[in-house]
Scaffold this motif. Structure first.
Motif, PDB file in Angstrom:
ATOM      1  N   TRP A 187      -7.992   1.875 -10.188  1.00  0.00           N
ATOM      2  CA  TRP A 187      -9.119   0.937 -10.216  1.00  0.00           C
ATOM      3  C   TRP A 187      -8.925  -0.067  -9.090  1.00  0.00           C
ATOM      4  CZ3 TRP A 187     -12.657   0.439 -14.628  1.00  0.00           C
ATOM      5  CH2 TRP A 187     -13.611  -0.564 -14.451  1.00  0.00           C
ATOM      6  N   VAL A 188      -9.870  -0.106  -8.155  1.00  0.00           N
ATOM      7  CA  VAL A 188      -9.738  -0.969  -6.986  1.00  0.00           C
ATOM      8  C   VAL A 188     -10.929  -1.923  -6.931  1.00  0.00           C
ATOM      9  CG1 VAL A 188      -9.595  -1.059  -4.479  1.00  0.00           C
ATOM     10  CG2 VAL A 188      -8.445   0.790  -5.713  1.00  0.00           C
ATOM     11  N   ASP A 189     -10.670  -3.204  -6.693  1.00  0.00           N
ATOM     12  CA  ASP A 189     -11.745  -4.170  -6.494  1.00  0.00           C
ATOM     13  C   ASP A 189     -11.809  -4.617  -5.038  1.00  0.00           C
ATOM     14  OD1 ASP A 189     -12.892  -4.234  -8.971  1.00  0.00           O
ATOM     15  OD2 ASP A 189     -11.615  -5.821  -9.725  1.00  0.00           O
ATOM     16  N   GLY A 190     -10.735  -5.227  -4.547  1.00  0.00           N
ATOM     17  CA  GLY A 190     -10.754  -5.774  -3.189  1.00  0.00           C
ATOM     18  C   GLY A 190     -10.028  -4.882  -2.195  1.00  0.00           C
ATOM     19  N   LEU A 191     -10.372  -5.051  -0.917  1.00  0.00           N
ATOM     20  CA  LEU A 191      -9.665  -4.322   0.137  1.00  0.00           C
ATOM     21  C   LEU A 191      -9.564  -5.214   1.369  1.00  0.00           C
ATOM     22  CD1 LEU A 191     -11.633  -3.050   2.649  1.00  0.00           C
ATOM     23  CD2 LEU A 191     -12.516  -1.783   0.705  1.00  0.00           C
ATOM     24  N   ALA A 192      -8.547  -4.972   2.151  1.00  0.00           N
ATOM     25  CA  ALA A 192      -8.348  -5.710   3.401  1.00  0.00           C
ATOM     26  C   ALA A 192      -7.827  -4.731   4.441  1.00  0.00           C
ATOM     27  CB  ALA A 192      -7.370  -6.865   3.207  1.00  0.00           C
ATOM     28  N   ILE A 193      -8.159  -4.972   5.724  1.00  0.00           N
ATOM     29  CA  ILE A 193      -7.725  -4.128   6.830  1.00  0.00           C
ATOM     30  C   ILE A 193      -6.887  -4.966   7.788  1.00  0.00           C
ATOM     31  CG2 ILE A 193      -8.472  -2.698   8.781  1.00  0.00           C
ATOM     32  CD1 ILE A 193     -11.031  -2.110   7.261  1.00  0.00           C
ATOM     33  N   GLY A 194      -5.712  -4.442   8.183  1.00  0.00           N
ATOM     34  CA  GLY A 194      -4.862  -5.134   9.137  1.00  0.00           C
ATOM     35  C   GLY A 194      -3.520  -4.455   9.224  1.00  0.00           C
ATOM     36  N   ASP A 195      -2.810  -4.768  10.273  1.00  0.00           N
ATOM     37  CA  ASP A 195      -1.491  -4.152  10.482  1.00  0.00           C
ATOM     38  C   ASP A 195      -0.458  -4.890   9.643  1.00  0.00           C
ATOM     39  OD1 ASP A 195       0.806  -2.959  11.356  1.00  0.00           O
ATOM     40  OD2 ASP A 195       0.787  -3.886  13.353  1.00  0.00           O
ATOM     41  N   VAL A 196      -0.080  -4.298   8.512  1.00  0.00           N
ATOM     42  CA  VAL A 196       0.934  -4.912   7.644  1.00  0.00           C
ATOM     43  C   VAL A 196       2.246  -4.126   7.691  1.00  0.00           C
ATOM     44  CG1 VAL A 196      -0.738  -5.966   6.091  1.00  0.00           C
ATOM     45  CG2 VAL A 196       0.084  -3.645   5.623  1.00  0.00           C
ATOM     46  N   THR A 197       2.339  -3.161   8.634  1.00  0.00           N
ATOM     47  CA  THR A 197       3.576  -2.399   8.783  1.00  0.00           C
ATOM     48  C   THR A 197       4.230  -2.617  10.146  1.00  0.00           C
ATOM     49  OG1 THR A 197       2.303  -0.475   9.536  1.00  0.00           O
ATOM     50  CG2 THR A 197       2.799  -0.630   7.171  1.00  0.00           C
ATOM     51  N   GLY A 198       3.604  -3.416  11.022  1.00  0.00           N
ATOM     52  CA  GLY A 198       4.208  -3.782  12.304  1.00  0.00           C
ATOM     53  C   GLY A 198       4.190  -2.691  13.345  1.00  0.00           C
ATOM     54  N   ASP A 199       3.342  -1.632  13.210  1.00  0.00           N
ATOM     55  CA  ASP A 199       3.315  -0.547  14.179  1.00  0.00           C
ATOM     56  C   ASP A 199       2.105  -0.611  15.088  1.00  0.00           C
ATOM     57  OD1 ASP A 199       1.309   0.120  12.445  1.00  0.00           O
ATOM     58  OD2 ASP A 199       2.132   2.048  11.829  1.00  0.00           O
ATOM     59  N   GLY A 200       1.301  -1.677  14.969  1.00  0.00           N
ATOM     60  CA  GLY A 200       0.138  -1.844  15.825  1.00  0.00           C
ATOM     61  C   GLY A 200      -1.094  -1.129  15.333  1.00  0.00           C
ATOM     62  N   ARG A 201      -1.002  -0.401  14.233  1.00  0.00           N
ATOM     63  CA  ARG A 201      -2.164   0.301  13.692  1.00  0.00           C
ATOM     64  C   ARG A 201      -2.686  -0.442  12.457  1.00  0.00           C
ATOM     65  NH1 ARG A 201       1.262   4.554  15.345  1.00  0.00           N
ATOM     66  NH2 ARG A 201       2.328   4.509  13.336  1.00  0.00           N
ATOM     67  N   MET A 216       2.793  -2.297  -5.111  1.00  0.00           N
ATOM     68  CA  MET A 216       3.690  -3.435  -5.362  1.00  0.00           C
ATOM     69  C   MET A 216       3.130  -4.268  -6.513  1.00  0.00           C
ATOM     70  SD  MET A 216       4.318  -4.654  -1.419  1.00  0.00           S
ATOM     71  CE  MET A 216       2.563  -4.771  -1.161  1.00  0.00           C
ATOM     72  N   ALA A 217       4.040  -4.869  -7.290  1.00  0.00           N
ATOM     73  CA  ALA A 217       3.609  -5.770  -8.361  1.00  0.00           C
ATOM     74  C   ALA A 217       2.893  -6.966  -7.762  1.00  0.00           C
ATOM     75  CB  ALA A 217       4.811  -6.227  -9.173  1.00  0.00           C
ATOM     76  N   SER A 218       1.914  -7.483  -8.489  1.00  0.00           N
ATOM     77  CA  SER A 218       1.097  -8.556  -7.934  1.00  0.00           C
ATOM     78  C   SER A 218       0.919  -9.675  -8.947  1.00  0.00           C
ATOM     79  CB  SER A 218      -0.267  -7.999  -7.516  1.00  0.00           C
ATOM     80  OG  SER A 218      -1.066  -9.005  -6.936  1.00  0.00           O
ATOM     81  N   ILE A 219       0.200 -10.704  -8.526  1.00  0.00           N
ATOM     82  CA  ILE A 219      -0.232 -11.757  -9.417  1.00  0.00           C
ATOM     83  C   ILE A 219      -1.213 -11.183 -10.438  1.00  0.00           C
ATOM     84  CG2 ILE A 219       0.070 -13.616  -7.756  1.00  0.00           C
ATOM     85  CD1 ILE A 219      -2.921 -13.393  -7.124  1.00  0.00           C
ATOM     86  N   GLY A 220      -1.521 -11.920 -11.481  1.00  0.00           N
ATOM     87  CA  GLY A 220      -2.471 -11.444 -12.476  1.00  0.00           C
ATOM     88  C   GLY A 220      -3.869 -11.306 -11.906  1.00  0.00           C
ATOM     89  N   ASN A 221      -4.546 -10.233 -12.268  1.00  0.00           N
ATOM     90  CA  ASN A 221      -5.928  -9.980 -11.857  1.00  0.00           C
ATOM     91  C   ASN A 221      -6.138 -10.066 -10.347  1.00  0.00           C
ATOM     92  OD1 ASN A 221      -6.490  -9.777 -14.561  1.00  0.00           O
ATOM     93  ND2 ASN A 221      -7.369 -11.822 -14.727  1.00  0.00           N
ATOM     94  N   PRO A 222      -5.356  -9.392  -9.539  1.00  0.00           N
ATOM     95  CA  PRO A 222      -5.579  -9.483  -8.084  1.00  0.00           C
ATOM     96  C   PRO A 222      -6.956  -8.931  -7.726  1.00  0.00           C
ATOM     97  CG  PRO A 222      -4.119  -7.646  -8.595  1.00  0.00           C
ATOM     98  CD  PRO A 222      -4.322  -8.390  -9.879  1.00  0.00           C
ATOM     99  N   ALA A 223      -7.816  -9.778  -7.174  1.00  0.00           N
ATOM    100  CA  ALA A 223      -9.203  -9.378  -6.923  1.00  0.00           C
ATOM    101  C   ALA A 223      -9.451  -9.047  -5.455  1.00  0.00           C
ATOM    102  CB  ALA A 223     -10.154 -10.483  -7.377  1.00  0.00           C
ATOM    103  N   HIS A 224      -8.951  -9.891  -4.545  1.00  0.00           N
ATOM    104  CA  HIS A 224      -9.233  -9.705  -3.119  1.00  0.00           C
ATOM    105  C   HIS A 224      -8.023 -10.166  -2.313  1.00  0.00           C
ATOM    106  CE1 HIS A 224     -13.455  -8.712  -3.733  1.00  0.00           C
ATOM    107  NE2 HIS A 224     -13.466  -9.658  -4.658  1.00  0.00           N
ATOM    108  N   ASN A 279      -4.935  -2.923 -12.844  1.00  0.00           N
ATOM    109  CA  ASN A 279      -3.600  -2.349 -12.773  1.00  0.00           C
ATOM    110  C   ASN A 279      -2.547  -3.374 -12.383  1.00  0.00           C
ATOM    111  OD1 ASN A 279      -5.572   0.080 -11.489  1.00  0.00           O
ATOM    112  ND2 ASN A 279      -4.241   0.674 -13.179  1.00  0.00           N
ATOM    113  N   GLN A 280      -3.009  -4.602 -12.018  1.00  0.00           N
ATOM    114  CA  GLN A 280      -2.098  -5.685 -11.636  1.00  0.00           C
ATOM    115  C   GLN A 280      -1.196  -5.257 -10.460  1.00  0.00           C
ATOM    116  OE1 GLN A 280      -2.259  -8.712 -13.748  1.00  0.00           O
ATOM    117  NE2 GLN A 280      -4.045  -7.549 -14.403  1.00  0.00           N
ATOM    118  N   ARG A 281      -1.798  -4.547  -9.482  1.00  0.00           N
ATOM    119  CA  ARG A 281      -1.007  -4.054  -8.357  1.00  0.00           C
ATOM    120  C   ARG A 281      -1.738  -4.276  -7.044  1.00  0.00           C
ATOM    121  NH1 ARG A 281       1.477   1.846 -10.227  1.00  0.00           N
ATOM    122  NH2 ARG A 281       2.637   1.091 -12.045  1.00  0.00           N
TER     123      ARG A 281
END
Length: 856
Positions: A671-685, A715-723, A695-697
């Motif tokens: 179950w997915v509500d929010g999404l974000a796009i960006g380089d969070v792995t440091g490889d430039g992509r 990864m575990a997240s805060i409660g009700n991660p929305a965005h 799912n609290q993830r």
């Protein structure tokens, strides 16, 4: 039968129960009555008290009147020995006194009709027949189921006028009246005849009434004698005694001090009091504030004790108790009005917080809590159960000590960064047993990287926010879209700007009217230089109504320049979709199967929309970014499609849009509500990050070389991660992930490590309850110190200088790191889409039901 007739006589004082021998017959017979005297007074409020030979007391009251045929009858109530009162009606005329037996419920007495008990005026030697009847079919004496025949003869006579001594008084010229009742019963069961005779000698004192009655009954069953004597009376305002009742005890006593909120109160008297007087008329209590205390009470001990119950607990202070003249004895003598005072100590120890300051938003992690009491406590009540520190989940282990009136709570370990704590004091008692109610104070532990939230919007709720230089002065401004305002319609659905003045200062609110209203609030808000002139404009989406563009004017103000009428207006994003150098708009509905792309023309206006097939879920998200590495912006949305929770539309080399693709790398049921796009792995992509509310993830889909995604990493997240948003928060040159939720949870930060992994979750409290709106959070440097801050609703979380330490490594919940596994390649636009992009009916209903319970 004799007993039935006797009961009628007893209602006026004659007759009665018990046995004994009469004595003291009238002496000194007089020749006639006292002129003008009333020998049978019947006035409403009159009362007579009698006692028989066994000491049983009987009370007779004239309680009221009742219209009857021939006049107005007096209602007489008789009660004795704790029995239920009997009521009879008497009709008094110039010719006599009658008891109205037909008004009773007993069929035998009703058959007798009216009985003349006394003929007036009284004449010595006068005789009259009261009753002379044969009753058949009325009374079953032998209880054989058949009525017996009863012959009844009752005669009255005035035998003389005598002096009678009763109740400590000599009553001269009292009328001696004799009533003789003879009855014969023929029993149907045996044919036997049974006879009995009742003789009642009654003495009526002038202006007093019946003062003595002697009843003798003889017959086949034996004989009995009863004497009733008057002990007191009140007749026509006159009383047999004028002795004043006295108070024998008071509780609390005069000058006493009592402890606790429940105070027992009672007043004792030296004689029975009139229990017909309401307790609240006889007794009153005045509080320390001079106001009457609400009371209720009851009489006990035969009227000798008045018990009082206050309807509210008594507060500390001096009280005045008062017994009023409304308290009277049985014959109406009032008590001498009296009052006295007593003190109540109901106060338990109250605590005052000495340190730290109540509500401290950045409490040091090594804080010690000190409380000062206003009274000496019972030492045993000061313990770690009654004095506690908690964070809403657990109680902090601490040492609690008492020194005099000072309480110290010392936590055994440092407080948690950014956690909200409550210091509570409960059940503290003083040495007199007074127990206090709960007191509490709240604090927020030092948040660390971000300062405690500071409100930038007063009197309104923020539904969407963004940060940008919208006045052209080179400083970042805070921009808000307000939601519904219950207290002021004027503040609802406005575009509000707080211009940044540098060093954390802001100008007053500038408000702009928008197209939004109660049915179409603003859920999405963004700023961008739409015209390439260096001036940032504001674009807002009024859900279901349209998009509105506010362009910056030369004087630094905003003006509405275009309104796009479209239902695809829950979320709006800005990107150059056709590569012409001009920013375009991409918008999505609250729920639907397509999104709209609005290209900006050379004139700066946005033309007709291009509809792009893509499933969009309710309370979902929309983002634009290059997720296949071809340099062209792609469109992504969280989806309700059967094919998956994430939908992607890739740009094709010819400038078109491929068919929607729903990656199969996500587990079924995600179950997915929010999404974000960006380089969070440091490889430039550019990678994709998904917020899984229920799912609290948080799940990362890392972009693989050559296109496609690696296996998801959760990864575990805060409660009700929305965005969430991707940005470099800690200034180390690597993108981090900031996540927020609806429902009052803190915001969460995953900082990227040097190895390209996201570190463990860090969190900061906020005062906003939060909503599922996609643009409730923005990132930007609002104070000009070079560090990005966070704007969350109306809360400004100002980033403070901290050490640039390496984030702690996080342990993934599932899957593997993005570099560890190759992903399926991205399909081309020519590849078919299995399953289509429509929403299933059950999915739609479940999302909408959930959505109705959320705050938009």
């Amino acid at each position: 039968m004799a007993a039935l007739v006797l009961s009628a006589l007893a209602a006026c004082g004659g007759g009665g129960g018990g046995s004994g021998s009469g004595n003291g017959e009238g002496a000194g017979a007089a020749q006639g009555p006292v002129a003008g005297a009333d020998y049978y007074p019947l006035n409403v409020g009159d009362r007579w008290l009698y006692r028989d030979g066994d000491g049983v007391t009987m009370q007779v009251d004239v309680t009221g009147t009742q219209p009857v045929q021939g006049g107005t009858a007096l209602v007489v109530s008789t009660q004795g020995g704790g029995d239920v009162p009997d009521t009879a009606l008497y009709l008094k005329t110039a010719t006599g006194v009658q008891v109205l037996t037909e008004a009773g419920s007993d069929p035998t007495l009703a058959a007798l009709g009216r009985l003349t008990l006394l003929r007036l005026p009284l004449v010595n030697g006068d005789r009259w027949v009261i009753a002379d009847q044969t009753l058949a079919g009325v009374l079953d004496v032998d209880a054989d189921g058949k009525a017996d025949t009863v012959t009844l003869r009752m005669d009255g006579a005035v035998l003389g006028f005598e002096t009678v001594e009763e109740a400590g008084r000599s009553h001269a010229q009292s009328a001696h009246v004799q009533t003789v009742l003879r009855q014969t019963v023929q029993l149907s069961s045996t044919g036997q005849t049974v006879s009995s005779t009742l003789t009642s000698d009654d003495w009526y004192a002038p202006n007093v009434g019946l003062v003595r009655s002697r009843v003798a009954i003889s017959g086949s069953g034996g004989s009995t004698n009863t004497v009733n004597r008057v002990t007191g009376w009140r007749v026509a305002g006159q009383r047999s005694s004028s002795g004043v009742p006295t108070i024998t005890n008071r509780l609390p006593a005069a000058g006493a001090t009592v402890y606790g909120v429940a105070v027992q109160q009672q007043v004792g008297f030296d004689r029975p009091m009139d229990t017909g007087v309401a307790p609240e008329r006889a007794f009153s209590l005045t509080g320390p504030d001079g106001q009457p205390v609400p009371l209720r009470g009851y009489w006990n001990d035969g009227g000798r004790t008045l018990y009082i119950e206050e309807t509210y607990p008594l507060a500390s202070g001096r009280y005045t108790a008062r017994v009023s003249a409304a308290a009277v004895d049985l014959i109406g003598n009032p008590v001498g009005e009296t009052s006295w005072t007593f003190d109540v100590d109901a106060s338990a120890p109250q605590a005052t917080l000495v340190s730290p300051t109540a509500g401290a938003p950045e409490l040091p992690l090594d804080s010690v809590f000190v409380l000062q009491l206003d009274d000496d406590p019972e030492p045993a009540s000061v313990n770690d159960s009654n004095v506690t520190l908690g964070d809403g989940v657990r109680q902090v282990e601490a040492t609690v000590t008492l020194s005099g009136r000072t309480i110290t709570l010392r936590p055994k370990s440092p407080l948690r960064t950014g956690a909200r704590y409550t210091l509570a004091v409960n059940y503290l008692a003083d040495r007199n047993g007074n127990v206090g109610q709960m007191q509490y104070w709240q604090f927020t532990a030092d948040p660390g990287r971000f300062a405690a939230p500071q409100k930038l919007l007063a009197g309104s709720t923020a539904q969407a926010v963004t940060i940008g230089d919208v006045d052209g002065d080179g400083r970042a401004d805070a921009v808000f879209a307000t939601g519904y305002n219950a207290s002021s319609d004027a503040g609802a659905f406005k575009l509000v700007v707080r211009r940044g003045l540098g060093q954390g200062r802001f100008a007053d609110e500038q408000r702009y009217t928008t197209i939004a209203d109660f049915s179409s609030q603003i859920d999405s808000l963004t700023v961008a230089d739409l015209d390439g002139n260096g001036r940032q404009a504001v674009v807002l989406a009024a859900s279901g109504r349209g998009l509105q563009i506010f362009r910056q004017q030369a004087d630094g103000t905003l003006a509405s320049s275009q309104v796009i009428d479209t239902r695809d207006s829950y979320i709006v994003r800005v990107a150059d979709m056709n590569g012409d150098g001009r920013p375009d708009l991409v918008s999505a509905p609250f729920v639907g199967s397509s999104v709209s792309v609005w290209l900006q023309g050379a004139d700066g206006r946005f033309g007709a929309a291009t509809s792009v097939s893509l499933s969009v879920k309710s309370f979902g998200d929309l983002s634009v970014g290059d997720v296949d590495g071809d340099g062209r912006p792609d469109i992504l949305a969280t989806s309700d499609s059967f094919d998956g929770p994430l939908g992607i539309v890739l740009r094709t080399p010819d400038g078109g849009y491929a068919s929607p693709w729903y990656p199969s790398t996500l587990p079924s049921g995600t179950w997915v509500d929010g999404l974000a796009i960006g380089d969070v792995t440091g490889d430039g992509r550019a990678d994709v990050v998904l917020m899984q509310t229920f799912n609290q993830r948080v799940t990362v889909l890392a972009q693989a070389p050559g296109g496609g995604f690696a296996a998801p990493v959760a990864m575990a997240s805060i409660g009700n991660p929305a965005h969430g948003k991707v940005a470099d928060l800690d200034g180390d040159g690597r993108n981090d992930l900031l996540v927020w939720s609806w429902g009052g949870y803190p915001i969460g930060l995953y900082r990227q490590r040097s190895d390209g992994q996201l570190g463990a979750l860090e969190s900061w409290p906020v005062s906003e309850y939060g909503s599922s709106a996609p643009d409730l959070l923005a990132i930007g440097d609002l104070d000009g110190d070079g560090r990005p801050d966070v704007l969350y609703g109306a809360d400004w979380l100002r980033q403070r200088p901290v050490l640039r330490e390496e984030p702690v490594a996080a342990t993934p919940l599932a899957g593997a790191r993005a570099r560890a596994m190759a992903a399926a390649p991205v399909r081309s636009a020519a590849q078919p889409v299995a399953g289509g992009s429509g929403l299933g009916l059950n999915q739609r209903l479940s999302r909408l039901v959930r959505g109705s319970a959320e705050s938009r």
